[in-house]
Design an enzyme around this catalytic site. Sequence first.
Site, PDB file in Angstrom:
ATOM      1  N   MET A  16     -30.852  -5.699  37.079  1.00  0.00           N
ATOM      2  CA  MET A  16     -31.266  -4.231  37.602  1.00  0.00           C
ATOM      3  C   MET A  16     -32.606  -4.114  37.856  1.00  0.00           C
ATOM      4  O   MET A  16     -33.175  -3.092  37.626  1.00  0.00           O
ATOM      5  CB  MET A  16     -30.518  -3.423  36.262  1.00  0.00           C
ATOM      6  CG  MET A  16     -29.185  -3.870  35.986  1.00  0.00           C
ATOM      7  SD  MET A  16     -28.565  -2.230  35.228  1.00  0.00           S
ATOM      8  CE  MET A  16     -29.309  -2.191  33.677  1.00  0.00           C
ATOM      9  N   GLY A  17     -33.394  -5.058  38.097  1.00  0.00           N
ATOM     10  CA  GLY A  17     -34.746  -5.060  38.465  1.00  0.00           C
ATOM     11  C   GLY A  17     -35.736  -5.014  37.248  1.00  0.00           C
ATOM     12  O   GLY A  17     -35.288  -5.499  36.319  1.00  0.00           O
ATOM     13  N   LEU A  56     -37.947  -6.852  36.749  1.00  0.00           N
ATOM     14  CA  LEU A  56     -38.064  -8.362  36.606  1.00  0.00           C
ATOM     15  C   LEU A  56     -39.216  -8.690  35.648  1.00  0.00           C
ATOM     16  O   LEU A  56     -40.359  -8.301  35.980  1.00  0.00           O
ATOM     17  CB  LEU A  56     -38.057  -9.005  37.749  1.00  0.00           C
ATOM     18  CG  LEU A  56     -36.824  -8.742  38.915  1.00  0.00           C
ATOM     19  CD1 LEU A  56     -37.077  -9.990  40.025  1.00  0.00           C
ATOM     20  CD2 LEU A  56     -35.583  -8.805  38.140  1.00  0.00           C
ATOM     21  N   GLU A  71     -40.174 -11.820  32.610  1.00  0.00           N
ATOM     22  CA  GLU A  71     -39.936 -13.647  32.344  1.00  0.00           C
ATOM     23  C   GLU A  71     -38.510 -13.887  32.009  1.00  0.00           C
ATOM     24  O   GLU A  71     -37.976 -14.988  32.253  1.00  0.00           O
ATOM     25  CB  GLU A  71     -41.078 -14.083  31.488  1.00  0.00           C
ATOM     26  CG  GLU A  71     -42.315 -14.362  32.183  1.00  0.00           C
ATOM     27  CD  GLU A  71     -42.361 -15.386  33.207  1.00  0.00           C
ATOM     28  OE1 GLU A  71     -41.725 -16.429  32.904  1.00  0.00           O
ATOM     29  OE2 GLU A  71     -43.117 -15.106  34.447  1.00  0.00           O
ATOM     30  N   GLY A  72     -37.716 -12.954  31.359  1.00  0.00           N
ATOM     31  CA  GLY A  72     -36.498 -13.255  31.016  1.00  0.00           C
ATOM     32  C   GLY A  72     -35.564 -13.584  32.175  1.00  0.00           C
ATOM     33  O   GLY A  72     -34.970 -14.394  32.312  1.00  0.00           O
ATOM     34  N   HIS A  73     -35.683 -12.457  33.185  1.00  0.00           N
ATOM     35  CA  HIS A  73     -34.805 -12.648  34.350  1.00  0.00           C
ATOM     36  C   HIS A  73     -35.544 -13.749  35.179  1.00  0.00           C
ATOM     37  O   HIS A  73     -34.785 -14.466  35.721  1.00  0.00           O
ATOM     38  CB  HIS A  73     -35.227 -11.332  35.191  1.00  0.00           C
ATOM     39  CG  HIS A  73     -34.939  -9.965  34.651  1.00  0.00           C
ATOM     40  ND1 HIS A  73     -35.987  -9.128  34.359  1.00  0.00           N
ATOM     41  CD2 HIS A  73     -33.638  -9.659  34.400  1.00  0.00           C
ATOM     42  CE1 HIS A  73     -35.009  -8.048  33.696  1.00  0.00           C
ATOM     43  NE2 HIS A  73     -33.887  -8.127  33.741  1.00  0.00           N
ATOM     44  N   GLN A 133     -22.629   1.957  34.222  1.00  0.00           N
ATOM     45  CA  GLN A 133     -22.931   1.167  32.992  1.00  0.00           C
ATOM     46  C   GLN A 133     -23.946   2.000  32.098  1.00  0.00           C
ATOM     47  O   GLN A 133     -24.069   1.817  30.862  1.00  0.00           O
ATOM     48  CB  GLN A 133     -23.223  -0.170  33.095  1.00  0.00           C
ATOM     49  CG  GLN A 133     -24.832  -0.439  33.474  1.00  0.00           C
ATOM     50  CD  GLN A 133     -24.818  -2.237  33.708  1.00  0.00           C
ATOM     51  OE1 GLN A 133     -24.488  -2.479  34.640  1.00  0.00           O
ATOM     52  NE2 GLN A 133     -25.735  -2.755  32.843  1.00  0.00           N
ATOM     53  N   GLN A 139     -28.730 -14.999  27.242  1.00  0.00           N
ATOM     54  CA  GLN A 139     -28.073 -14.736  25.850  1.00  0.00           C
ATOM     55  C   GLN A 139     -28.489 -13.485  25.131  1.00  0.00           C
ATOM     56  O   GLN A 139     -27.983 -13.031  24.342  1.00  0.00           O
ATOM     57  CB  GLN A 139     -28.403 -15.919  25.183  1.00  0.00           C
ATOM     58  CG  GLN A 139     -28.328 -15.934  23.690  1.00  0.00           C
ATOM     59  CD  GLN A 139     -26.572 -16.057  23.543  1.00  0.00           C
ATOM     60  OE1 GLN A 139     -25.724 -16.500  24.312  1.00  0.00           O
ATOM     61  NE2 GLN A 139     -26.128 -15.515  22.353  1.00  0.00           N
ATOM     62  N   ASP A 159     -28.154 -10.613  26.064  1.00  0.00           N
ATOM     63  CA  ASP A 159     -26.931  -9.686  26.116  1.00  0.00           C
ATOM     64  C   ASP A 159     -25.747 -10.430  25.894  1.00  0.00           C
ATOM     65  O   ASP A 159     -24.819 -10.752  26.641  1.00  0.00           O
ATOM     66  CB  ASP A 159     -26.949  -8.920  27.459  1.00  0.00           C
ATOM     67  CG  ASP A 159     -28.110  -8.267  27.598  1.00  0.00           C
ATOM     68  OD1 ASP A 159     -28.574  -7.045  27.272  1.00  0.00           O
ATOM     69  OD2 ASP A 159     -29.251  -8.679  28.491  1.00  0.00           O
TER      70      ASP A 159
HETATM   71  P1  AMP Z   1     -30.670  -6.459  33.117  1.00  0.00           P
HETATM   72  O1  AMP Z   1     -31.534  -6.523  34.434  1.00  0.00           O
HETATM   73  O2  AMP Z   1     -31.235  -6.026  32.072  1.00  0.00           O
HETATM   74  O3  AMP Z   1     -29.278  -6.014  33.445  1.00  0.00           O
HETATM   75  O4  AMP Z   1     -30.801  -8.354  32.962  1.00  0.00           O
HETATM   76  C1  AMP Z   1     -30.400  -9.274  33.905  1.00  0.00           C
HETATM   77  C2  AMP Z   1     -30.044 -10.424  33.285  1.00  0.00           C
HETATM   78  O5  AMP Z   1     -31.259 -10.890  32.754  1.00  0.00           O
HETATM   79  C3  AMP Z   1     -28.928 -10.430  32.179  1.00  0.00           C
HETATM   80  O6  AMP Z   1     -28.278 -11.499  32.326  1.00  0.00           O
HETATM   81  C4  AMP Z   1     -29.666 -10.598  30.977  1.00  0.00           C
HETATM   82  O7  AMP Z   1     -28.915 -11.067  29.811  1.00  0.00           O
HETATM   83  C5  AMP Z   1     -30.924 -11.307  31.410  1.00  0.00           C
HETATM   84  N1  AMP Z   1     -32.101 -10.902  30.627  1.00  0.00           N
HETATM   85  C6  AMP Z   1     -32.648  -9.838  30.337  1.00  0.00           C
HETATM   86  N2  AMP Z   1     -33.575  -9.971  29.207  1.00  0.00           N
HETATM   87  C7  AMP Z   1     -33.615 -11.285  28.730  1.00  0.00           C
HETATM   88  C8  AMP Z   1     -34.431 -12.328  28.154  1.00  0.00           C
HETATM   89  N3  AMP Z   1     -35.581 -11.707  27.376  1.00  0.00           N
HETATM   90  N4  AMP Z   1     -34.168 -13.504  28.192  1.00  0.00           N
HETATM   91  C9  AMP Z   1     -33.206 -14.024  28.940  1.00  0.00           C
HETATM   92  N5  AMP Z   1     -32.675 -13.515  29.843  1.00  0.00           N
HETATM   93  C10 AMP Z   1     -32.706 -11.951  29.777  1.00  0.00           C
END
Ligand code: AMP
Length: 304
Positions: free
Chosen positions: A30-31, A33, A35-37, A61, A149, A151
């Site tokens: 969802m943008g 972005l 380091e997790g993304h 959602q 992981q 989520d």
């Molecule tokens: P979102 O933009 O919040 O919908 O997240 C997009 C993807 O990034 C989803 O699969 C999340 O589970 C993943 N994500 C979000 N935060 C993290 C994080 N801290 N570590 C790993 N993956 C993440």
Amino acid sequence: MRTVHSVADLRAALREARRTERTIGLVPTMGALHEGHLSLVRAARAASDVVVVSLFVNPTQFNETADLDSYPRDEARDAAAAEAAGADLLFAPPVDEVYPPGFATTVRVAGLTEHLEGELRGTAHFDGVATVVAKLLNMVGPDVAYFGQKDAQQAAVIRRLVRDLDLPVRVEICPTVREPDGLALSSRNVHLRGADRERALALKRGLDAVAAAYAAGERDPQAIARAGRAAMAQLGVEPEYLALVRPDDLRPVETLDGAGEVLVAVAARVGPTRLIDNTILRPPARVRTSPTSSGDAAAAAPAG
Ligand code: AMP
């Protein structure tokens, strides 16, 4: 990296890759972005010929309009970050490209979406997630799709969705990326102000206390959850839930004896910001004891 905004342009951009049977990896986001993304984008880069990142703040959602309105948006910054991490194509559709007038279909993964996040946010949240992920998978047609992981319930819902609908894609779940002090990266962390940033550590501290209780041999889920709640209370945070469940169907775990892997999921409001985190408890590995092993060594590594 190219950016496309329509499904027609997306399919045209992927036509040659599909014709030549190059593998396609998809990272739905969802943008905003971080380091997790980007860890997901790098995982896709390492394993796929073509890396597609989708950027879509999915309105269906969100259960609170204020949360949707305040969601951080910066397509130019996200495009630069995605490209630097190795993306080939950014798919950033407007809302009416995904939900044109007359849109009437909902994908619901029953049984996995009613409790935990579903109980707090309403089942419409995961209906929105399942529907948009099903659509993105059909739009892009990836060989592999990457999720975090972080989520965990969403990951379980997507695995089930893909299995139940026979979607021809492999789902990869990547580890949670954290700040050096343990806070799980989240697009919502930008809303943590002042003392809330410190208090936000309560989730990880709670999970660490849970893991420590488990490592010390505690096997009663309620006692383990109490240890987690107590650690959170030290930072003045009370969880909305702190639950020990089975990772695949998210059913509560009655006992940890012989339970296999257990997902510990936690959610809490810290000031105005709602945060989630989780960890997995894994039974200790069985250690084969040789005839010369002492009884102490065997006791230190109990069979799982
Ligand atoms: P979102 O933009 O919040 O919908 O997240 C997009 C993807 O990034 C989803 O699969 C999340 O589970 C993943 N994500 C979000 N935060 C993290 C994080 N801290 N570590 C790993 N993956 C993440």
